[in-house]
Design a protein around this motif. Structure first.
Motif, PDB file in Angstrom:
ATOM      1  N   PRO A   5      12.000   3.666 -19.605  1.00  0.00           N
ATOM      2  CA  PRO A   5      10.632   4.190 -19.489  1.00  0.00           C
ATOM      3  C   PRO A   5       9.695   3.152 -18.873  1.00  0.00           C
ATOM      4  CG  PRO A   5      11.131   3.605 -21.768  1.00  0.00           C
ATOM      5  CD  PRO A   5      12.414   3.497 -21.006  1.00  0.00           C
ATOM      6  N   GLY A   6       8.620   3.660 -18.265  1.00  0.00           N
ATOM      7  CA  GLY A   6       7.661   2.771 -17.630  1.00  0.00           C
ATOM      8  C   GLY A   6       7.761   2.830 -16.120  1.00  0.00           C
ATOM      9  N   ALA A   7       6.872   2.093 -15.468  1.00  0.00           N
ATOM     10  CA  ALA A   7       6.865   2.051 -14.009  1.00  0.00           C
ATOM     11  C   ALA A   7       8.118   1.349 -13.499  1.00  0.00           C
ATOM     12  CB  ALA A   7       5.617   1.332 -13.508  1.00  0.00           C
ATOM     13  N   ASN A   8       8.758   1.919 -12.471  1.00  0.00           N
ATOM     14  CA  ASN A   8      10.001   1.353 -11.947  1.00  0.00           C
ATOM     15  C   ASN A   8       9.809  -0.063 -11.434  1.00  0.00           C
ATOM     16  OD1 ASN A   8      11.257   3.782 -12.524  1.00  0.00           O
ATOM     17  ND2 ASN A   8      11.116   4.559 -10.440  1.00  0.00           N
ATOM     18  N   ILE A   9       8.706  -0.305 -10.714  1.00  0.00           N
ATOM     19  CA  ILE A   9       8.507  -1.621 -10.127  1.00  0.00           C
ATOM     20  C   ILE A   9       8.247  -2.669 -11.203  1.00  0.00           C
ATOM     21  CG2 ILE A   9       6.054  -1.190  -9.757  1.00  0.00           C
ATOM     22  CD1 ILE A   9       8.488  -3.298  -7.606  1.00  0.00           C
ATOM     23  N   ALA A  10       7.576  -2.279 -12.298  1.00  0.00           N
ATOM     24  CA  ALA A  10       7.357  -3.217 -13.401  1.00  0.00           C
ATOM     25  C   ALA A  10       8.680  -3.563 -14.078  1.00  0.00           C
ATOM     26  CB  ALA A  10       6.377  -2.624 -14.406  1.00  0.00           C
ATOM     27  N   ASN A  11       9.513  -2.551 -14.320  1.00  0.00           N
ATOM     28  CA  ASN A  11      10.826  -2.808 -14.910  1.00  0.00           C
ATOM     29  C   ASN A  11      11.675  -3.682 -14.000  1.00  0.00           C
ATOM     30  OD1 ASN A  11      10.043  -1.147 -17.004  1.00  0.00           O
ATOM     31  ND2 ASN A  11      11.071   0.661 -16.189  1.00  0.00           N
ATOM     32  N   LEU A  12      11.588  -3.433 -12.692  1.00  0.00           N
ATOM     33  CA  LEU A  12      12.363  -4.228 -11.742  1.00  0.00           C
ATOM     34  C   LEU A  12      11.903  -5.680 -11.732  1.00  0.00           C
ATOM     35  CD1 LEU A  12      14.560  -4.232  -9.563  1.00  0.00           C
ATOM     36  CD2 LEU A  12      12.814  -3.599  -7.899  1.00  0.00           C
ATOM     37  N   GLY A  13      10.576  -5.901 -11.805  1.00  0.00           N
ATOM     38  CA  GLY A  13      10.075  -7.261 -11.866  1.00  0.00           C
ATOM     39  C   GLY A  13      10.539  -7.995 -13.111  1.00  0.00           C
ATOM     40  N   VAL A  14      10.533  -7.289 -14.249  1.00  0.00           N
ATOM     41  CA  VAL A  14      11.019  -7.896 -15.493  1.00  0.00           C
ATOM     42  C   VAL A  14      12.500  -8.239 -15.376  1.00  0.00           C
ATOM     43  CG1 VAL A  14      11.443  -7.455 -17.946  1.00  0.00           C
ATOM     44  CG2 VAL A  14       9.264  -6.796 -16.918  1.00  0.00           C
ATOM     45  N   TYR A  15      13.281  -7.345 -14.770  1.00  0.00           N
ATOM     46  CA  TYR A  15      14.721  -7.588 -14.602  1.00  0.00           C
ATOM     47  C   TYR A  15      14.975  -8.797 -13.714  1.00  0.00           C
ATOM     48  CZ  TYR A  15      19.367  -6.990 -12.573  1.00  0.00           C
ATOM     49  OH  TYR A  15      20.645  -7.216 -12.111  1.00  0.00           O
ATOM     50  N   ILE A  16      14.288  -8.870 -12.578  1.00  0.00           N
ATOM     51  CA  ILE A  16      14.512  -9.978 -11.647  1.00  0.00           C
ATOM     52  C   ILE A  16      14.076 -11.305 -12.266  1.00  0.00           C
ATOM     53  CG2 ILE A  16      13.791 -10.934  -9.420  1.00  0.00           C
ATOM     54  CD1 ILE A  16      13.652  -8.091  -8.358  1.00  0.00           C
ATOM     55  N   GLY A  17      12.907 -11.313 -12.926  1.00  0.00           N
ATOM     56  CA  GLY A  17      12.463 -12.542 -13.572  1.00  0.00           C
ATOM     57  C   GLY A  17      13.420 -13.018 -14.647  1.00  0.00           C
ATOM     58  N   PHE A  30       0.851  -1.190   0.000  1.00  0.00           N
ATOM     59  CA  PHE A  30       0.000   0.000   0.000  1.00  0.00           C
ATOM     60  C   PHE A  30       0.884   1.236   0.000  1.00  0.00           C
ATOM     61  CE2 PHE A  30      -2.441  -3.329   2.013  1.00  0.00           C
ATOM     62  CZ  PHE A  30      -3.677  -3.218   1.402  1.00  0.00           C
ATOM     63  N   GLY A  31       0.500   2.212  -0.819  1.00  0.00           N
ATOM     64  CA  GLY A  31       1.149   3.518  -0.772  1.00  0.00           C
ATOM     65  C   GLY A  31       2.546   3.561  -1.352  1.00  0.00           C
ATOM     66  N   GLY A  32       2.918   2.636  -2.203  1.00  0.00           N
ATOM     67  CA  GLY A  32       4.249   2.660  -2.800  1.00  0.00           C
ATOM     68  C   GLY A  32       5.253   1.897  -1.943  1.00  0.00           C
ATOM     69  N   GLY A  33       6.540   2.192  -2.147  1.00  0.00           N
ATOM     70  CA  GLY A  33       7.588   1.495  -1.408  1.00  0.00           C
ATOM     71  C   GLY A  33       7.788   0.060  -1.836  1.00  0.00           C
ATOM     72  N   LEU A  34       7.373  -0.281  -3.067  1.00  0.00           N
ATOM     73  CA  LEU A  34       7.468  -1.673  -3.503  1.00  0.00           C
ATOM     74  C   LEU A  34       8.910  -2.132  -3.666  1.00  0.00           C
ATOM     75  CD1 LEU A  34       4.600  -1.932  -6.138  1.00  0.00           C
ATOM     76  CD2 LEU A  34       4.572  -2.540  -3.739  1.00  0.00           C
ATOM     77  N   SER A  35       9.791  -1.239  -4.093  1.00  0.00           N
ATOM     78  CA  SER A  35      11.178  -1.642  -4.286  1.00  0.00           C
ATOM     79  C   SER A  35      11.803  -2.095  -2.972  1.00  0.00           C
ATOM     80  CB  SER A  35      11.976  -0.492  -4.894  1.00  0.00           C
ATOM     81  OG  SER A  35      11.884   0.659  -4.067  1.00  0.00           O
ATOM     82  N   GLY A  36      11.451  -1.435  -1.869  1.00  0.00           N
ATOM     83  CA  GLY A  36      11.961  -1.870  -0.574  1.00  0.00           C
ATOM     84  C   GLY A  36      11.451  -3.237  -0.181  1.00  0.00           C
TER      85      GLY A  36
END
Length: 214
Positions: A89-101, A54-60
């Motif tokens: 470009p794009g949402a940071n958390i989406a890019n991070l998920g793609v990178y980790i996967g 909730f409220g962001g902070g997903l990268s943490g």
């Protein structure tokens, strides 16, 4: 008698000619199994992060799940992915998920992480939007949202602190970190020109450092 002495000397010579590995075999080398991340496990982690954040902070939260608790990535690998996901470009958390996967499994892992991250919130937001119209008039609603926002900021500051510790290892990286903070955070300069200039200078500094180390 001389024939017996000759046979014994020949036998001692044959024994001394043996290889050390034949006389004293070493312990068998057993390769430790490499930990492999399954697609359901990756999907489950990102589904839980997307559904209960909730409220962001997903990268943490991703850092805590992937690096601290499970050890799927090292701290340097995660922070490198964070840097790449913030530049693209794009949402940071989406890019991070793609990178980790991609890093853990490949294209299938990227799809699993991305689908897990957004499938839960897709249905949750529809339901919560209807509930919010009912509970927003309650006196504790604003205080609860403020508390959730504070928790999200705390998770985000965790990643910022880790990034600052990594930047402090090299003077050029620390200078780029500070210059970006001053230009965007304090002076409010446009983000794209700042990233283009400081990013290019950072790449040049890293390249020169790698060439010097080699």
């Amino acid at each position: 008698m001389s024939r017996r002495v000759h046979c014994q000397a020949k036998a001692r010579g044959a024994n001394s000619a043996r290889l050390p590995s034949e006389s004293y075999p070493g312990p068998a080398v057993v390769n430790a199994p490499v930990q492999r991340v399954s697609v359901p496990a990756l999907f489950s982690v990102f589904f839980r992060i997307g559904l209960f954040s909730f409220g962001g902070g997903l990268s943490g939260w991703v850092y805590r799940e992937v690096v601290v608790q499970r050890g799927w990535l090292t701290e340097d690998e995660f922070l490198s992915g964070m840097a790449v996901s913030q530049i693209l470009p794009g949402a940071n958390i989406a890019n991070l998920g793609v990178y980790i996967g991609q890093k853990l499994i490949g294209p299938v892992g990227s799809a699993a992480a991305l689908f897990g991250l957004f499938s839960g919130p897709f249905f949750a937001v529809i339901g919560l939007a209807s509930v919010y119209h009912v509970v927003r008039t309650l006196p504790f609603a604003d205080a609860a949202l403020d508390g959730v926002a504070a928790s999200a900021i705390g998770l985000l500051l965790t990643v910022v602190a880790k990034s600052a510790q990594r930047a402090a290892r090299h003077l050029a990286t620390l200078a780029a970190f500070a210059a970006t903070f001053v230009a965007v955070g304090l002076l409010h300069w446009p983000l794209l020109p700042v990233v283009a200039v400081i990013g290019a200078l950072s790449v040049m500094a890293a390249w020169r450092r790698s060439a010097a180390d080699a």
